[in-house]
Write an enzyme that holds these catalytic residues in place. Structure first.
Site, PDB file in Angstrom:
ATOM      1  N   CYS A   1       2.424   8.609  -5.363  1.00  0.00           N
ATOM      2  CA  CYS A   1       3.061   9.911  -5.168  1.00  0.00           C
ATOM      3  C   CYS A   1       1.954  10.938  -4.922  1.00  0.00           C
ATOM      4  CB  CYS A   1       3.851  10.285  -6.416  1.00  0.00           C
ATOM      5  SG  CYS A   1       4.249  12.033  -6.495  1.00  0.00           S
TER       6      CYS A   1
ATOM      7  N   TRP B   1       2.665  -8.062  11.630  1.00  0.00           N
ATOM      8  CA  TRP B   1       2.583  -8.413  10.211  1.00  0.00           C
ATOM      9  C   TRP B   1       3.345  -9.730  10.028  1.00  0.00           C
ATOM     10  CZ3 TRP B   1       3.401  -3.507   6.612  1.00  0.00           C
ATOM     11  CH2 TRP B   1       2.268  -2.691   6.708  1.00  0.00           C
TER      12      TRP B   1
ATOM     13  N   CYS C   1       8.667  10.727  -1.103  1.00  0.00           N
ATOM     14  CA  CYS C   1       8.759  10.628  -2.567  1.00  0.00           C
ATOM     15  C   CYS C   1       9.777  11.639  -3.097  1.00  0.00           C
ATOM     16  CB  CYS C   1       7.398  10.851  -3.226  1.00  0.00           C
ATOM     17  SG  CYS C   1       7.429  10.452  -4.988  1.00  0.00           S
TER      18      CYS C   1
ATOM     19  N   CYS D   1       7.578  15.512  -7.571  1.00  0.00           N
ATOM     20  CA  CYS D   1       7.846  16.102  -6.256  1.00  0.00           C
ATOM     21  C   CYS D   1       8.995  17.111  -6.338  1.00  0.00           C
ATOM     22  CB  CYS D   1       8.136  15.005  -5.234  1.00  0.00           C
ATOM     23  SG  CYS D   1       6.640  14.071  -4.820  1.00  0.00           S
TER      24      CYS D   1
ATOM     25  N   GLU E   1      -8.549   3.818  15.539  1.00  0.00           N
ATOM     26  CA  GLU E   1      -8.088   2.426  15.589  1.00  0.00           C
ATOM     27  C   GLU E   1      -7.517   2.203  16.994  1.00  0.00           C
ATOM     28  OE1 GLU E   1      -5.412   1.366  12.417  1.00  0.00           O
ATOM     29  OE2 GLU E   1      -6.604   2.386  10.897  1.00  0.00           O
TER      30      GLU E   1
ATOM     31  N   ARG F   1       0.873  -1.175   0.000  1.00  0.00           N
ATOM     32  CA  ARG F   1       0.000   0.000   0.000  1.00  0.00           C
ATOM     33  C   ARG F   1       0.912   1.227   0.000  1.00  0.00           C
ATOM     34  NH1 ARG F   1      -2.249   0.340   6.305  1.00  0.00           N
ATOM     35  NH2 ARG F   1      -0.184   0.414   7.236  1.00  0.00           N
TER      36      ARG F   1
ATOM     37  N   ASN G   1      -5.399   7.297   4.600  1.00  0.00           N
ATOM     38  CA  ASN G   1      -5.199   6.522   5.817  1.00  0.00           C
ATOM     39  C   ASN G   1      -3.816   6.823   6.381  1.00  0.00           C
ATOM     40  OD1 ASN G   1      -5.803   4.090   7.638  1.00  0.00           O
ATOM     41  ND2 ASN G   1      -3.835   3.531   6.750  1.00  0.00           N
ATOM     42  N   GLU G   2      -3.757   7.230   7.638  1.00  0.00           N
ATOM     43  CA  GLU G   2      -2.466   7.452   8.318  1.00  0.00           C
ATOM     44  C   GLU G   2      -1.489   8.204   7.408  1.00  0.00           C
ATOM     45  OE1 GLU G   2      -1.200   3.568   9.646  1.00  0.00           O
ATOM     46  OE2 GLU G   2      -2.508   3.626  11.389  1.00  0.00           O
TER      47      GLU G   2
HETATM   48 ZN   LIG Z   1       6.504  12.102  -6.043  1.00  0.00          ZN
END
Ligand SMILES: [Zn+2]
Length: 665
Positions: free
Chosen positions: A110, A315, A154, A159, A307, A106, A144-145
């Site tokens: 970018c 994991w 990135c 960027c 959460e 996940r 998410n987070e």
């Molecule tokens: Zn980027």
């Protein structure tokens, strides 16, 4: 806004439809009132460009609604589907070594890429319009987070272009940038903004600290702008629904104070056991409490836990199993620090994918086990308390200044390998936590005047306005604490060499910094009224220019010189701490600070028993939390009655929680 007590994170798409009604019924029976869904399900809802299939999600929402359960929906931009990646592989992020991070996990996106932005715009617009009028969808979570991707966000061409624009806006001319970054060093001068690169590695040696600092600031601004881009679409389509985000405690990649300005309320992802905790009895009660206090302080209001740990986590490698009672204790620690709503992650342990072992309330087979029984009992018992107590927060007279800018700069130059900005913050926070003294965190922008004590450790980058703001806090009667490496640099990470700021700092602290010693692989010693304490990491070697000496060094060629000083300033004081303290010394410094300010502990308790208080207009709620796996004894302050009316003889069983209440006149 309707209030909720308990909830869970639910992924109906991982299970056969036939199971959904049973899940919803079991949730309702347990006490679940709110569910978060859909934040990782883009491929299911848009299998081909522009072809939206929300039918299954509609059905899941309907089934939950039939049991009286409302829904928060997440936008799925943390996991773009394969068909988008195949068409636009350039949206996969590039790491600091210039390598792509490919599809298969996940956060393979970018956040500046304009092509990816258009994919998001199309999806989020359709999603928001589809659910805008659905009364059971009450709020949104963007992504998410945010910031929880690979370490280096990135470094792609997109960027890099954005970074150049950001620099142009900040410095206007390249000459100003060259001056601000000190590019005369090692011949690093730039001719124009187009020649500035993102700081890829490996560089031949250490990076220019000014460039590194600006890149961290840029990254934070980019993440906040990425959130704003989606939040704007959601608000336009559905102005009556709230927007929150699941933050991660002390994570600093986005500046949460800035991100928080876009949220109706903050949320936290709270995993006290984490997947890193090898010892179930290891004590992390102070760090868990600190992160909750920080999340509350992002907006200085009550918050949600989006959460909350609901089982053993991991994991590829797992942590230890939560001990009986520990999940409930952790949830109530969140409540004690200002959470109004606790959403447990996740409903059922997932049979597939990377998070197979990030366990839910239900085990893989869906049959209720210990976690379900313990959390059901918790919800039954405490839902009425959460309903009654919505909104109040702890009343703190002590603030710790956690400046994200300082954290960035110290992360770039930690000075000592075992010291960090957060470890220094925790030295003070832990001492206050041991003393059961409530703490708020504040940002550089916050008004400090509401507090009696302000602790500003390692305030490394200092400008004139900040130095004056700290000085007036003390002059107006505040007890201020500054520590080593404060006031050393300017806003662009260049060292002050004299002038206004060092002059204000000397007036403020009453000490001059002569030299310093980095305590590599050794400890030092501090002597205070004949008592000896250990000190670590660093020693400022100081000369007095107005301050009185509280404690001296007891080691090295600077033995007998000031280690801790106090300067009287107007109606207040400034304490200066020239070193990193051991626990006994930080306990003493906290007493030295809080005593004159009239700040006293909520309650004296044995180590591992936390006392915390939430205060409404007419009631005080005192929480006693036994953070350890052994029975402990403690009293309660006068005037408090057990909230549950059960008799209390002062005994707290392992991981016990007790709540007491006092009516205010
Ligand atoms: Zn980027």
């Amino acid at each position: 806004m309707k209030s909720y007590t308990f909830g869970t994170d639910y992924y109906p798409e991982h299970w056969p439809k036939e199971r959904w009604p049973e899940d919803a019924r079991m949730m309702r029976e347990m006490g679940i009132e709110i569910v978060r869904m859909a934040e990782f399900s883009w491929q299911k809802f848009e299998p081909r460009e522009g072809e939206f299939h929300f039918e299954d999600l509609d059905e899941a929402i309907e089934i939950l609604a039939s049991e009286g359960i409302d829904v928060i929906l997440g936008t799925p931009s943390a996991a773009p589907p394969k068909w988008i990646i195949d068409r636009n592989p350039e949206i996969q992020p590039m790491d600091q070594n210039g390598l792509r991070r490919y599809f298969g996990s996940r956060h393979h996106d970018c956040q500046s890429n304009p092509v990816y932005r258009e994919h998001i715009r199309r999806y989020v617009t359709a999603f928001a319009k589809h659910y805008a009028k659905n009364p059971h969808v009450v709020g949104w979570q963007v992504d998410n987070e945010l910031g929880n991707s690979h370490n280096d966000l990135c470094y792609c061409d997109s960027c890099q272009n954005r970074f150049r624009l950001w620099l142009r806006e900040k410095y206007e001319t390249i000459e100003r940038l060259n001056e601000a970054w000190g590019t005369a060093f090692w011949s690093q001068g730039y001719d124009d903004f187009e020649s500035v690169s993102v700081p890829k590695t490996p560089a031949a040696g250490g990076l220019n600290p000014s460039l590194a600092l600006d890149f961290k600031r840029f990254t934070s601004d980019l993440i906040c702008e990425f959130h704003a881009f989606q939040a704007e679409i959601l608000r336009k389509a559905a102005p009556d629904k709230f927007i929150t985000h699941n933050l991660m405690g002390f994570c600093s990649k986005p500046n949460y104070y800035e991100l928080g300005k876009q949220l109706d309320f903050a949320s936290q992802d709270q995993y006290p056991g984490g997947h890193f905790l090898a010892d179930p009895n290891a004590y992390h009660g102070d760090r868990n409490a600190a992160e909750l206090d920080f999340i509350r302080s992002v907006k200085h209001q009550s918050f949600w836990v989006m959460e909350q740990q609901s089982g053993i986590t991991g994991w590829e490698i797992l942590g230890r199993a939560p001990r009986p009672g520990q999940l409930g204790l952790w949830a109530m620690q969140s409540v004690a620090h200002g959470a109004d709503t606790i959403v447990f992650f996740r409903w059922r342990s997932c049979a597939m994918g990377t998070e197979q072992y990030w366990h839910g309330i239900l085990p893989h087979n869906g049959v209720p086990g210990r976690y379900y029984r313990e959390l059901s009992a918790l919800m039954r018992k405490y839902a009425p308390l959460l309903q009654e107590m919505h909104g109040p927060v702890p009343k703190a007279e002590v603030a710790i200044l956690r400046s994200i800018d300082q954290e960035y700069a110290i992360d770039i130059q930690p000075h000592h390998p075992d010291n960090s900005y957060i470890s220094e913050i925790m030295t003070y926070y832990s001492a206050l936590h041991r003393a059961n003294i409530p703490v708020d965190f504040v940002s550089d922008e916050d008004d400090f005047s509401a507090y009696k004590v302000l602790i500003a450790p390692k305030h490394f980058l200092m400008n004139e306005a900040q130095a004056e703001k700290l000085k007036s806090f003390a002059e107006n009667g505040g007890q201020l604490l500054l520590s080593w490496r404060s006031g050393i640099k300017d806003d662009t990470n260049l060292c002050h060499t004299g002038g206004v700021v060092p002059a204000i700092m000397e007036k403020l602290t009453g000490v001059k910094l002569l030299e310093y010693d980095c305590l590599r692989d050794t400890e030092g010693c501090v002597e205070w009224d004949g008592e000896q304490y250990s000190c670590l990491h660093w020693c400022d070697i100081l000369d007095l220019c107005g301050a009185e000496v509280l404690a001296e060094y007891g080691h090295e060629f600077y033995k007998g010189t000031p280690a801790i000083t106090r300067n009287t300033l107007g109606k207040g004081n400034c304490l200066y701490i020239g070193t990193t303290m051991d626990d006994r010394l930080s306990d003493r410094v906290v007493r030295e600070l809080c005593g004159p300010a009239g700040v006293s502990p909520l309650l004296e308790t044995p180590f591992g028993v936390e006392a915390a208080m939430r205060v409404s207009d007419n009631k005080e709620y005192l929480f006693l939390l036994n953070l350890l796996g052994e029975e402990q004894k403690t009293g309660i302050p006068a005037g408090f009655e057990p909230w549950d009316r059960e008799a209390f003889d002062g005994t707290l069983s392992p991981y016990d929680v007790r709540v007491f209440v006092k009516e205010l006149q």
